[in-house]
Design a protein around this motif. Structure first.
Motif, short mmCIF file in Angstrom:
data_model
loop_
_atom_site.label_atom_id
_atom_site.label_comp_id
_atom_site.label_asym_id
_atom_site.label_seq_id
_atom_site.Cartn_x
_atom_site.Cartn_y
_atom_site.Cartn_z
N LYS A 51 0.83 -1.20 0.00
CA LYS A 51 0.00 0.00 0.00
C LYS A 51 0.86 1.25 0.00
CE LYS A 51 -4.07 -1.91 2.30
NZ LYS A 51 -5.10 -1.66 3.34
N GLN A 52 0.34 2.29 -0.59
CA GLN A 52 1.01 3.58 -0.56
C GLN A 52 0.89 4.19 0.84
OE1 GLN A 52 2.88 5.10 -2.62
NE2 GLN A 52 2.96 7.19 -1.83
N VAL A 53 1.99 4.68 1.36
CA VAL A 53 1.98 5.31 2.67
C VAL A 53 1.56 6.77 2.53
CG1 VAL A 53 3.40 6.02 4.64
CG2 VAL A 53 3.75 3.78 3.58
N VAL A 54 0.58 7.18 3.35
CA VAL A 54 0.17 8.58 3.42
C VAL A 54 0.30 9.04 4.87
CG1 VAL A 54 -1.66 10.27 3.02
CG2 VAL A 54 -1.46 8.28 1.51
N PHE A 55 1.09 10.07 5.06
CA PHE A 55 1.27 10.66 6.39
C PHE A 55 0.54 11.98 6.45
CE2 PHE A 55 3.52 13.49 9.33
CZ PHE A 55 3.43 12.75 10.49
N ILE A 56 -0.21 12.21 7.54
CA ILE A 56 -1.04 13.42 7.68
C ILE A 56 -0.61 14.16 8.95
CG2 ILE A 56 -3.38 14.31 7.64
CD1 ILE A 56 -4.36 11.57 6.77
N GLN A 57 -0.32 15.45 8.81
CA GLN A 57 0.16 16.25 9.93
C GLN A 57 -0.81 17.38 10.27
OE1 GLN A 57 3.12 15.73 11.87
NE2 GLN A 57 1.97 17.17 13.15
N GLN A 58 -1.11 17.52 11.55
CA GLN A 58 -2.10 18.48 12.01
C GLN A 58 -1.54 19.88 12.13
OE1 GLN A 58 -0.16 17.24 14.38
NE2 GLN A 58 -0.01 18.97 15.80
N ARG A 59 -2.44 20.82 12.44
CA ARG A 59 -2.09 22.23 12.54
C ARG A 59 -1.73 22.62 13.98
NH1 ARG A 59 -6.96 26.10 13.40
NH2 ARG A 59 -8.39 24.84 14.64
N PHE A 60 -1.47 23.92 14.16
CA PHE A 60 -1.17 24.55 15.43
C PHE A 60 -2.29 24.29 16.45
CE2 PHE A 60 -1.13 28.77 17.81
CZ PHE A 60 0.00 28.49 18.57
N LEU A 61 -1.88 23.89 17.67
CA LEU A 61 -2.79 23.72 18.81
C LEU A 61 -3.81 22.59 18.64
CD1 LEU A 61 -3.54 27.39 19.97
CD2 LEU A 61 -2.10 25.69 21.10
N ASN A 62 -3.52 21.62 17.79
CA ASN A 62 -4.41 20.47 17.63
C ASN A 62 -3.64 19.18 17.74
OD1 ASN A 62 -6.46 22.15 15.21
ND2 ASN A 62 -7.04 21.60 17.28
N THR A 63 -4.37 18.08 17.91
CA THR A 63 -3.81 16.74 17.77
C THR A 63 -4.37 16.15 16.48
OG1 THR A 63 -5.60 15.50 18.85
CG2 THR A 63 -3.91 16.52 20.28
N ASP A 64 -4.05 14.89 16.25
CA ASP A 64 -4.57 14.25 15.04
C ASP A 64 -6.05 13.95 15.11
OD1 ASP A 64 -4.21 12.28 16.97
OD2 ASP A 64 -3.36 10.81 15.61
N ASN A 65 -6.71 14.33 16.23
CA ASN A 65 -8.15 14.07 16.29
C ASN A 65 -8.93 14.90 15.28
OD1 ASN A 65 -8.29 16.65 17.44
ND2 ASN A 65 -9.09 15.96 19.40
N VAL A 66 -8.30 15.96 14.73
CA VAL A 66 -9.01 16.77 13.74
C VAL A 66 -9.31 15.97 12.47
CG1 VAL A 66 -8.09 18.95 14.59
CG2 VAL A 66 -6.85 17.71 12.81
N TRP A 67 -8.57 14.89 12.25
CA TRP A 67 -8.81 14.05 11.08
C TRP A 67 -9.77 12.90 11.38
CZ3 TRP A 67 -6.76 16.82 7.41
CH2 TRP A 67 -5.59 17.54 7.65
N LEU A 68 -10.23 12.85 12.65
CA LEU A 68 -11.00 11.69 13.11
C LEU A 68 -12.40 12.05 13.59
CD1 LEU A 68 -8.13 10.11 15.24
CD2 LEU A 68 -8.87 9.38 12.97
N ILE A 69 -12.57 13.24 14.15
CA ILE A 69 -13.87 13.66 14.69
C ILE A 69 -14.47 14.64 13.70
CG2 ILE A 69 -15.06 14.67 16.66
CD1 ILE A 69 -12.63 13.97 18.35
N THR A 70 -15.26 14.13 12.78
CA THR A 70 -15.77 14.93 11.68
C THR A 70 -17.21 14.57 11.38
OG1 THR A 70 -14.89 13.28 10.15
CG2 THR A 70 -13.52 15.21 10.57
N PRO A 71 -17.94 15.43 10.65
CA PRO A 71 -19.34 15.13 10.33
C PRO A 71 -19.48 13.82 9.56
CG PRO A 71 -18.81 17.43 9.82
CD PRO A 71 -17.51 16.75 10.15
N ASN A 72 -20.42 13.01 9.98
CA ASN A 72 -20.77 11.78 9.26
C ASN A 72 -19.60 10.82 9.07
OD1 ASN A 72 -23.41 12.87 8.83
ND2 ASN A 72 -22.58 14.07 7.13
N ASP A 73 -18.63 10.86 10.02
CA ASP A 73 -17.45 9.98 9.92
C ASP A 73 -16.74 10.13 8.58
OD1 ASP A 73 -17.70 9.07 12.47
OD2 ASP A 73 -18.54 7.12 11.93
N GLN A 74 -16.72 11.36 8.07
CA GLN A 74 -16.07 11.62 6.79
C GLN A 74 -14.67 12.19 6.98
OE1 GLN A 74 -17.51 11.14 3.30
NE2 GLN A 74 -18.22 9.65 4.78
N GLY A 75 -14.01 11.79 8.07
CA GLY A 75 -12.64 12.23 8.31
C GLY A 75 -11.70 11.70 7.25
N LEU A 76 -10.71 12.51 6.91
CA LEU A 76 -9.78 12.13 5.86
C LEU A 76 -9.09 10.80 6.13
CD1 LEU A 76 -8.22 12.75 3.26
CD2 LEU A 76 -6.63 14.11 4.64
#
Length: 324
Positions: A51-76
């Motif tokens: 599989k292709q590896v994709v690494f995702i990095q969050q912004r200032f003052l956040n954790t990686d939960n910004v990619w996980l807690i999203t409307p309709n479980d549509q997190g990246l």
């Protein structure tokens, strides 16, 4: 790595996804926690399928939960994992809730917090790239960043250009570099940047997830400096010792030679379109700078808008390579 008690792990597992925790030690001793989703919900891992590896990095003052807690479980993170072709890794910058450890420094003491996003780019991102590629056996990976997650990447590739060869594509969402045109509270805090640093060693909390005041100060310094993207300003004497000159040097963005795609919003008050245009003019291998097709699109819409999948994710996922 064995699973331990962790809110992010609970969130991912509760949605039916496999999850792993990994710890990465940086060159300067900070211990970063990564979360991995190796395949999608209900999928059976196949050892013979790369599989292709994709690494995702969050912004200032956040954790990686910004990619996980999203409307309709549509997190990246979930969307990528469910394609069945991506091995998804989520980053946490030093000092946030999940990466608040060090091999010998105590986070309760001020010395631990002597960093800005300069160190995140110079130490954290190289350590993560090398760890993830070694763990997966891949030679390259894709990188997706939001805001400061982009700044960290550009710093890494500027200061350690040899790492460009390990990135097949970089996707920058609301990409932070110059903040000369920022319309946020930074505009009002920047005149007091020196006082701010002297008063408080850490911005603490969960969400916001905590960081050093020096990180905030670094953004303020860049705002004060105008349209540029420069290293941390320690003052003339310390600058001379560290950089060989009295003023902080600018990051050489022409050294970012891996392919880069930028996505930005017309109504972003944090990363203004004029700052994105400046960044686009400096990068060494810009493939496209793409305005999101919604005039009201703002800084956090890349993360939390119910239209993020349709307007952003579905646009850049086809740009990510598949494993060969």
């Amino acid at each position: 790595m064995p699973i331990k008690n962790c809110l992010q792990v609970e969130i991912i597992a509760s949605r039916g996804y496999p999850v792993e925790i990994h710890e990465v030690i940086t060159e300067d001793g900070y211990i970063l926690e990564l979360h991995r989703i190796p395949y999608g919900k209900g999928q059976v891992p196949k050892r013979d399928v790369e599989k292709q590896v994709v690494f995702i990095q969050q912004r200032f003052l956040n954790t990686d939960n910004v990619w996980l807690i999203t409307p309709n479980d549509q997190g990246l993170a979930y969307i990528l994992a469910d394609t069945g072709v991506y091995d998804v890794w989520l980053g946490n910058a030093r000092g946030n809730t999940y990466s608040r450890k060090h091999v010998y420094l105590d986070p309760s003491e001020e010395d631990y917090w002597n960093f800005s996003f300069d160190e995140m780019g110079n130490y954290d991102i190289p350590a993560v790239i090398n760890y993830v590629l070694a763990k997966t056996g891949r030679s390259t990976m894709s990188y997706v960043g939001h805001s400061m997650g982009c700044a960290m990447f550009f710093i890494c590739m500027s200061l350690r250009p040899e790492l460009n060869a390990k990135i097949d594509v970089m996707i920058g969402l609301a990409p932070a570099s110059s903040v000369a045109e920022s319309q946020t509270g930074l505009r009002f805090q920047a005149p007091f940047v020196n006082l701010l640093v002297n008063l408080l060693p850490v911005i603490d909390g969960h969400n916001p997830a905590g960081t050093s005041v020096r990180t905030a100060a670094h953004f303020a310094q860049n705002f004060n400096a105008g349209q540029t993207f420069q290293r941390y300003d320690f003052g003339p004497t310390e600058n001379q010792l560290r950089y060989g000159q009295a003023t902080p040097p600018a990051y050489d963005l022409s050294q970012v030679t891996c392919p880069v795609f930028l996505f930005w919003g017309q109504s972003d008050k944090v990363v203004d379109p004029r700052d994105v245009a400046w960044l686009a003019s400096k990068l060494g291998n810009l493939k496209a700078s793409i305005q999101v097709e919604d005039q009201s699109w703002n800084h956090v819409d890349h993360l939390f808008s119910p239209d993020a999948k349709r307007l952003v994710y579905d646009k850049f996922i086809p740009l990510l390579p598949k494993a060969s």
